[in-house]
Design a protein around this motif. Structure first.
Motif, PDB file in Angstrom:
ATOM      1  N   MET A 129      -5.944   8.747  -7.573  1.00 45.58           N
ATOM      2  CA  MET A 129      -4.877   7.764  -7.478  1.00 45.58           C
ATOM      3  C   MET A 129      -5.293   6.659  -6.529  1.00 45.58           C
ATOM      4  SD  MET A 129      -0.840   8.296  -6.481  1.00 45.58           S
ATOM      5  CE  MET A 129      -1.163   8.929  -4.841  1.00 45.58           C
ATOM      6  N   GLU A 130      -4.973   5.427  -6.900  1.00 46.22           N
ATOM      7  CA  GLU A 130      -5.200   4.279  -6.036  1.00 46.22           C
ATOM      8  C   GLU A 130      -3.833   3.707  -5.655  1.00 46.22           C
ATOM      9  OE1 GLU A 130      -7.773   1.444  -7.862  1.00 46.22           O
ATOM     10  OE2 GLU A 130      -9.213   2.958  -8.533  1.00 46.22           O
ATOM     11  N   PHE A 131      -3.677   3.377  -4.378  1.00 44.41           N
ATOM     12  CA  PHE A 131      -2.406   2.803  -3.946  1.00 44.41           C
ATOM     13  C   PHE A 131      -2.627   1.910  -2.730  1.00 44.41           C
ATOM     14  CE2 PHE A 131      -2.855   6.857  -1.729  1.00 44.41           C
ATOM     15  CZ  PHE A 131      -2.525   6.545  -0.417  1.00 44.41           C
ATOM     16  N   THR A 132      -1.660   1.065  -2.489  1.00 37.10           N
ATOM     17  CA  THR A 132      -1.706   0.180  -1.328  1.00 37.10           C
ATOM     18  C   THR A 132      -0.475   0.429  -0.462  1.00 37.10           C
ATOM     19  OG1 THR A 132      -0.596  -1.584  -2.561  1.00 37.10           O
ATOM     20  CG2 THR A 132      -3.005  -1.607  -2.537  1.00 37.10           C
ATOM     21  N   VAL A 133      -0.632   0.156   0.838  1.00 36.45           N
ATOM     22  CA  VAL A 133       0.479   0.252   1.776  1.00 36.45           C
ATOM     23  C   VAL A 133       0.414  -0.950   2.707  1.00 36.45           C
ATOM     24  CG1 VAL A 133       0.537   2.781   1.718  1.00 36.45           C
ATOM     25  CG2 VAL A 133      -0.858   1.630   3.421  1.00 36.45           C
ATOM     26  N   GLY A 141     -10.570   4.275   2.212  1.00 38.51           N
ATOM     27  CA  GLY A 141      -9.406   3.656   2.822  1.00 38.51           C
ATOM     28  C   GLY A 141      -9.848   2.395   3.533  1.00 38.51           C
ATOM     29  N   ILE A 142      -9.454   1.241   3.036  1.00 41.09           N
ATOM     30  CA  ILE A 142      -9.887  -0.036   3.580  1.00 41.09           C
ATOM     31  C   ILE A 142      -8.658  -0.853   3.938  1.00 41.09           C
ATOM     32  CG2 ILE A 142     -11.162  -2.172   3.134  1.00 41.09           C
ATOM     33  CD1 ILE A 142     -12.841  -0.614   1.115  1.00 41.09           C
ATOM     34  N   GLY A 143      -8.623  -1.351   5.189  1.00 37.47           N
ATOM     35  CA  GLY A 143      -7.469  -2.091   5.635  1.00 37.47           C
ATOM     36  C   GLY A 143      -7.810  -3.470   6.156  1.00 37.47           C
ATOM     37  N   THR A 144      -6.943  -4.422   5.880  1.00 37.51           N
ATOM     38  CA  THR A 144      -6.993  -5.766   6.451  1.00 37.51           C
ATOM     39  C   THR A 144      -5.580  -6.117   6.889  1.00 37.51           C
ATOM     40  OG1 THR A 144      -6.509  -6.977   4.409  1.00 37.51           O
ATOM     41  CG2 THR A 144      -8.825  -6.390   4.829  1.00 37.51           C
ATOM     42  N   VAL A 145      -5.422  -7.307   7.437  1.00 38.86           N
ATOM     43  CA  VAL A 145      -4.098  -7.734   7.871  1.00 38.86           C
ATOM     44  C   VAL A 145      -3.125  -7.805   6.689  1.00 38.86           C
ATOM     45  CG1 VAL A 145      -4.559 -10.194   7.606  1.00 38.86           C
ATOM     46  CG2 VAL A 145      -2.895  -9.421   9.336  1.00 38.86           C
ATOM     47  N   ASP A 146      -3.650  -7.911   5.469  1.00 38.29           N
ATOM     48  CA  ASP A 146      -2.796  -7.992   4.287  1.00 38.29           C
ATOM     49  C   ASP A 146      -2.346  -6.634   3.772  1.00 38.29           C
ATOM     50  OD1 ASP A 146      -2.963 -10.803   4.166  1.00 38.29           O
ATOM     51  OD2 ASP A 146      -4.915 -10.673   3.183  1.00 38.29           O
ATOM     52  N   GLY A 147      -2.949  -5.551   4.273  1.00 36.55           N
ATOM     53  CA  GLY A 147      -2.540  -4.225   3.839  1.00 36.55           C
ATOM     54  C   GLY A 147      -3.722  -3.283   3.676  1.00 36.55           C
ATOM     55  N   TRP A 148      -3.411  -2.037   3.299  1.00 37.38           N
ATOM     56  CA  TRP A 148      -4.416  -0.991   3.104  1.00 37.38           C
ATOM     57  C   TRP A 148      -4.510  -0.626   1.632  1.00 37.38           C
ATOM     58  CZ3 TRP A 148      -7.345   1.476   6.929  1.00 37.38           C
ATOM     59  CH2 TRP A 148      -7.013   1.140   8.257  1.00 37.38           C
ATOM     60  N   ARG A 149      -5.719  -0.346   1.193  1.00 38.16           N
ATOM     61  CA  ARG A 149      -5.944   0.166  -0.163  1.00 38.16           C
ATOM     62  C   ARG A 149      -6.635   1.522  -0.041  1.00 38.16           C
ATOM     63  NH1 ARG A 149      -5.979  -1.401  -5.325  1.00 38.16           N
ATOM     64  NH2 ARG A 149      -5.406  -3.527  -4.709  1.00 38.16           N
ATOM     65  N   PHE A 150      -6.008   2.544  -0.617  1.00 34.40           N
ATOM     66  CA  PHE A 150      -6.539   3.900  -0.568  1.00 34.40           C
ATOM     67  C   PHE A 150      -6.874   4.399  -1.963  1.00 34.40           C
ATOM     68  CE2 PHE A 150      -4.271   3.740   3.442  1.00 34.40           C
ATOM     69  CZ  PHE A 150      -5.074   4.470   4.292  1.00 34.40           C
ATOM     70  N   GLU A 151      -7.905   5.235  -2.024  1.00 38.45           N
ATOM     71  CA  GLU A 151      -8.237   5.975  -3.221  1.00 38.45           C
ATOM     72  C   GLU A 151      -8.329   7.436  -2.823  1.00 38.45           C
ATOM     73  OE1 GLU A 151     -11.571   4.374  -5.426  1.00 38.45           O
ATOM     74  OE2 GLU A 151     -11.207   2.387  -4.589  1.00 38.45           O
ATOM     75  N   VAL A 152      -7.534   8.286  -3.470  1.00 34.50           N
ATOM     76  CA  VAL A 152      -7.484   9.702  -3.120  1.00 34.50           C
ATOM     77  C   VAL A 152      -7.668  10.538  -4.377  1.00 34.50           C
ATOM     78  CG1 VAL A 152      -5.955   9.267  -1.155  1.00 34.50           C
ATOM     79  CG2 VAL A 152      -4.969   9.846  -3.379  1.00 34.50           C
TER      80      VAL A 152
END
Length: 213
Positions: free
Chosen positions: A5-9, A104-115
Motif C-alpha cells: 500500500m502507498e499512502f501520504t500523510v 518513507g520519505i518526507g518533505t514540508v509538503d508531507g510524507w509518502r509511505f510504502e508498506v
C-alpha cells in the motif's frame, strides 16, 4: 496474499516531520526501524541541510526522544531517535499490525509511505487502526504482489510499469537517453517515488534470480 500500500500523510502527522518547522527545505528518508525493548529506534537520513546543528532543528515531540547525529556525508545526515511506543500515532499503527515499511520519505509538503503486509487482512487491520485513532491518511494505491509471466519472482504492477518504461526510454543505457525527471513526469509521480519503485523492483528481481536461498 502479500499486499503493498502507498499512502501520504501531512508533514506534522509524523513526529520526525517537526524538523520542517526550522528547516523547511530538507528531505527526510527512513533508513530502517529497529525494535528495542519498549522503544522503536528509527534510523533516517536528513538531506539538504545547511547547518551542523541539525539535532536542535527538531522541535520537541511526544512521540520521539533523544535524536542524535550518527554520521554525515557532505549535506546528508544519518540520524537516529527513540520512538516511544506508547505514543498513539502512525508508527504505532504500523508496528501494531506488523506491516513492513518499505520506504518513507518526507518533505514540508508531507510524507509518502510504502508498506507491505503478508496478507490483505494485515492491511485491513492497519486501516481500521488509523481510522479508530483519527490518523489522517490519504491512500494512493493498494496492490497485491503478483507473479510475472509464470515466474516465481513477484513485482507490483507499479514496479513493473516503472522498470519497463525506464528500459524502453533508455534510462539504463550508457549514456542514458532519459532522466528520472522525464520518466517520473510520464508516470505522473514524483522522482522520489520513481526512484523507490526502481530500487525495490531491482531488489526483488535480484533476490529472486541471483541470490541462492
Amino acid at each position: 496474499m502479500a499486499t503493498e500500500m502507498e499512502f501520504t500523510v501531512p508533514a506534522e502527522e509524523f513526529p520526525l516531520g517537526s524538523i520542517f518547522e526550522n528547516l523547511p527545505g530538507v528531505t527526510v528518508e527512513l533508513e530502517r526501524l529497529i525494535p528495542h525493548e519498549t522503544l522503536t529506534i528509527p534510523y533516517f537520513w536528513v538531506r539538504g541541510a545547511e547547518t551542523g546543528e541539525i539535532e536542535s532543528a527538531f522541535e520537541p515531540h511526544a512521540g520521539v526522544t533523544d535524536i542524535q547525529l550518527v554520521d554525515n556525508i557532505e549535506d546528508e545526515y544519518l540520524m537516529r531517535a527513540k520512538w516511544v511506543r506508547e505514543y498513539d500515532g502512525l508508527l504505532t499503527a504500523l508496528s501494531a499490525t506488523n506491516l513492513t515499511v518499505l520506504s518513507g520519505i518526507g518533505t514540508v509538503d508531507g510524507w509518502r509511505f510504502e508498506v507491505r503486509g503478508d496478507t490483505q487482512e494485515a492491511i485491513a487491520e492497519f486501516r481500521t487502526h488509523y481510522l479508530e485513532n483519527n490518523i489522517s491518511i490519504d491512500i494512493s494505491m493498494v496492490h497485491a504482489l503478483l507473479p510475472i509471466q509464470g515466474d516465481s519472482f513477484e513485482l507490483t504492477e507499479t514496479q513493473r510499469e516503472a522498470l519497463v518504461l525506464a528500459f524502453e526510454r533508455g534510462y539504463f543505457d550508457t549514456p542514458r537517453e532519459s532522466s528520472l525527471e522525464e520518466i517520473a513526469a510520464e508516470l505522473d509521480i514524483t522522482q522520489q517515488s520513481l526512484s523507490s519503485r526502481l530500487r525495490r523492483g531491482h531488489r526483488r528481481l535480484i533476490s529472486e534470480t541471483l541470490i541462492t536461498p
